[in-house]
Design an enzyme around this catalytic site. Structure first.
Site, PDB file in Angstrom:
ATOM      1  N   SER A 154       0.833  -1.200   0.000  1.00  0.00           N
ATOM      2  CA  SER A 154       0.000   0.000   0.000  1.00  0.00           C
ATOM      3  C   SER A 154       0.868   1.250   0.000  1.00  0.00           C
ATOM      4  CB  SER A 154      -0.880   0.008   1.254  1.00  0.00           C
ATOM      5  OG  SER A 154      -1.530   1.254   1.368  1.00  0.00           O
ATOM      6  N   TYR A 167      -0.757  -0.486   9.912  1.00  0.00           N
ATOM      7  CA  TYR A 167      -0.929  -0.906   8.513  1.00  0.00           C
ATOM      8  C   TYR A 167       0.282  -0.485   7.670  1.00  0.00           C
ATOM      9  CZ  TYR A 167      -3.487  -1.199   4.026  1.00  0.00           C
ATOM     10  OH  TYR A 167      -3.908  -1.491   2.749  1.00  0.00           O
ATOM     11  N   LYS A 171       2.794  -3.027   5.774  1.00  0.00           N
ATOM     12  CA  LYS A 171       2.887  -3.034   4.314  1.00  0.00           C
ATOM     13  C   LYS A 171       4.307  -2.734   3.831  1.00  0.00           C
ATOM     14  CE  LYS A 171      -1.325  -3.991   2.833  1.00  0.00           C
ATOM     15  NZ  LYS A 171      -1.604  -5.359   2.348  1.00  0.00           N
TER      16      LYS A 171
HETATM   17  P1  NAI Z   1     -11.438  -6.239   1.453  1.00  0.00           P
HETATM   18  O1  NAI Z   1     -11.692  -5.972   2.894  1.00  0.00           O
HETATM   19  O2  NAI Z   1     -12.560  -6.115   0.482  1.00  0.00           O
HETATM   20  O3  NAI Z   1     -10.808  -7.689   1.270  1.00  0.00           O
HETATM   21  C1  NAI Z   1      -9.930  -8.264   2.205  1.00  0.00           C
HETATM   22  C2  NAI Z   1     -10.368  -9.697   2.424  1.00  0.00           C
HETATM   23  O4  NAI Z   1      -9.442 -10.339   3.317  1.00  0.00           O
HETATM   24  C3  NAI Z   1     -11.760  -9.809   3.062  1.00  0.00           C
HETATM   25  O5  NAI Z   1     -12.604 -10.608   2.244  1.00  0.00           O
HETATM   26  C4  NAI Z   1     -11.481 -10.476   4.418  1.00  0.00           C
HETATM   27  O6  NAI Z   1     -12.504 -11.378   4.840  1.00  0.00           O
HETATM   28  C5  NAI Z   1     -10.184 -11.206   4.155  1.00  0.00           C
HETATM   29  N1  NAI Z   1      -9.424 -11.476   5.383  1.00  0.00           N
HETATM   30  C6  NAI Z   1      -9.231 -10.649   6.434  1.00  0.00           C
HETATM   31  N2  NAI Z   1      -8.485 -11.255   7.366  1.00  0.00           N
HETATM   32  C7  NAI Z   1      -8.192 -12.493   6.889  1.00  0.00           C
HETATM   33  C8  NAI Z   1      -7.430 -13.585   7.399  1.00  0.00           C
HETATM   34  N3  NAI Z   1      -6.834 -13.524   8.591  1.00  0.00           N
HETATM   35  N4  NAI Z   1      -7.324 -14.711   6.639  1.00  0.00           N
HETATM   36  C9  NAI Z   1      -7.936 -14.795   5.430  1.00  0.00           C
HETATM   37  N5  NAI Z   1      -8.676 -13.797   4.910  1.00  0.00           N
HETATM   38  C10 NAI Z   1      -8.787 -12.650   5.628  1.00  0.00           C
HETATM   39  O7  NAI Z   1     -10.227  -5.262   1.023  1.00  0.00           O
HETATM   40  P2  NAI Z   1      -9.542  -4.941  -0.399  1.00  0.00           P
HETATM   41  O8  NAI Z   1      -9.610  -3.486  -0.597  1.00  0.00           O
HETATM   42  O9  NAI Z   1     -10.015  -5.845  -1.460  1.00  0.00           O
HETATM   43  O10 NAI Z   1      -8.015  -5.252  -0.049  1.00  0.00           O
HETATM   44  C11 NAI Z   1      -7.238  -6.313  -0.599  1.00  0.00           C
HETATM   45  C12 NAI Z   1      -5.777  -6.045  -0.299  1.00  0.00           C
HETATM   46  O11 NAI Z   1      -5.331  -4.870  -0.955  1.00  0.00           O
HETATM   47  C13 NAI Z   1      -5.470  -5.857   1.189  1.00  0.00           C
HETATM   48  O12 NAI Z   1      -4.239  -6.462   1.499  1.00  0.00           O
HETATM   49  C14 NAI Z   1      -5.355  -4.352   1.312  1.00  0.00           C
HETATM   50  O13 NAI Z   1      -4.566  -3.981   2.401  1.00  0.00           O
HETATM   51  C15 NAI Z   1      -4.726  -4.003  -0.015  1.00  0.00           C
HETATM   52  N6  NAI Z   1      -4.931  -2.606  -0.399  1.00  0.00           N
HETATM   53  C16 NAI Z   1      -6.161  -2.155  -0.799  1.00  0.00           C
HETATM   54  C17 NAI Z   1      -6.304  -0.835  -1.189  1.00  0.00           C
HETATM   55  C18 NAI Z   1      -7.570  -0.320  -1.734  1.00  0.00           C
HETATM   56  O14 NAI Z   1      -7.567   0.812  -2.279  1.00  0.00           O
HETATM   57  N7  NAI Z   1      -8.676  -1.042  -1.652  1.00  0.00           N
HETATM   58  C19 NAI Z   1      -5.194   0.127  -1.121  1.00  0.00           C
HETATM   59  C20 NAI Z   1      -3.952  -0.454  -0.704  1.00  0.00           C
HETATM   60  C21 NAI Z   1      -3.845  -1.769  -0.357  1.00  0.00           C
END
Ligand code: NAI
Length: 306
Positions: A154, A167, A171
């Site tokens: 991130s 976070y 990251k």
């Molecule tokens: P999201 O919250 O929609 O998806 C994350 C998923 O990880 C969720 O479905 C959740 O149930 C699952 N999860 C959480 N803890 C878990 C665990 N211990 N074991 C297995 N699954 C687990 O979030 P999003 O936005 O799709 O994020 C995906 C990745 O991208 C993350 O690593 C986030 O930090 C990163 N990211 C996202 C950004 C954005 O703009 N959306 C920006 C920068 C990074």
């Protein structure tokens, strides 16, 4: 749905693929011929609760579109569970070719108020979790002489953000872990890269929309669809990326960036050694024009997504 074969028969584990960016990775991989292990704990944004039906729903979508996938409801933040995911991939499909470390949670709080629990929970999922899953796959990658890791990082860590010490640290640590894996496993033709995504998901969907400026910002952010991150991730898993390793990319809607990595920017040296006073008098005035401001991600990415 159109089927491709960019990653035909590759077995890929995507963590946190029950929603958001990870779900689109799983769907795109399924469309391009991969056999996908769809992991998701089914937790809230803060990492609470569990529900395997979210991972299963993505599996059902992939299968309905003619693809191959299986669900896993384990937590990446647990070493034994991480091993179970990899074992499931190998027992179900005979091998493992790719790991996408995407699972994530947020526990935002200003540093001076952040609790030890908030710190640990975020480090456990993003940094420890990525280590566990990567490490569990490593013996397979090493013995077969191939494998690709993709880690979601991130700009909160690469650049900076307010209220996200846990976070950001996790990251940026993950970016260093990726580089270490790329170096340690290069001799086995195993690759490791990072993607720093910008995407409208539930993770950023809770942004305040009280002022006109905030409302306008959210409208701009909504243009950054989660599915826009997937083409680069699928490419990085594929054999077409055989010579791509140790890199950090950023993706924002239709823009793809190569991010810089830390190198010396400017130096001063002296034969007689420095004293605090000569540091103050000579070093700092020379270096100061190159100091970094306390930039947040949005100060650097300050134009509208394309
Ligand atoms: P999201 O919250 O929609 O998806 C994350 C998923 O990880 C969720 O479905 C959740 O149930 C699952 N999860 C959480 N803890 C878990 C665990 N211990 N074991 C297995 N699954 C687990 O979030 P999003 O936005 O799709 O994020 C995906 C990745 O991208 C993350 O690593 C986030 O930090 C990163 N990211 C996202 C950004 C954005 O703009 N959306 C920006 C920068 C990074």
């Amino acid at each position: 749905m159109q089927q491709g074969n960019f990653v035909k028969d590759k077995v890929v584990l995507v963590t946190g693929a029950g929603g958001g960016i990870g779900r689109d990775f799983a769907l795109a991989l399924g469309r391009e011929g991969a056999k996908v292990v769809v992991n998701d704990l089914g937790a809230s944004v803060a990492g609470e609760g569990r529900d395997i039906s979210r991972a299963q729903a993505v599996v059902d979508e992939i299968v309905a579109a003619g693809g191959t996938a299986v669900a896993n409801g384990d937590s990446v933040a647990d070493w034994d569970a991480a091993n179970r995911m990899v074992t499931q991939a190998v027992e179900t499909y005979g091998r493992i070719d790719g790991v996408i470390n995407n699972a994530g949670i947020l526990r935002d709080r200003f540093f001076f108020n952040m609790s030890v629990d908030e710190w640990r929970a975020v480090i456990d999922v993003h940094l420890n979790g990525a280590f566990y899953v990567s490490r569990a796959a490593a013996p397979h990658f090493k013995s077969q002489g191939s494998g690709s890791y993709v880690h979601m990082v991130s700009t909160s860590g690469l650049i900076g953000n307010l209220g996200q010490a846990n976070y950001s640290a996790a990251k940026l640590g993950l970016a260093a872990l990726s580089k270490s894996i790329a170096m340690d496993m290069a001799k086995f033709k195993v690759r490791s890269n990072c993607i720093s995504p910008f995407a409208w998901s539930r993770m950023i969907g809770s942004m305040p929309t009280e002022t006109e400026e905030q409302k306008a910002r959210v409208v701009r952010l909504q243009r950054m669809e989660t599915a826009k991150i997937a083409p680069l991730a699928v490419y990085l898993v594929s054999d077409a990326a055989a010579d791509v390793s140790g890199q950090i990319f950023a993706v924002r809607a239709n823009e793809i960036f190569l991010m810089s990595q830390s190198r010396p920017l400017r130096g001063m040296h002296t034969e007689e050694g420095w004293t605090p006073q000569t540091v103050a008098e000579r070093v700092i005035p020379a270096l100061k024009p190159n100091f970094y401001k306390l930039d947040r991600s949005q100060d650097v990415f300050d134009w509208d997504p394309v």
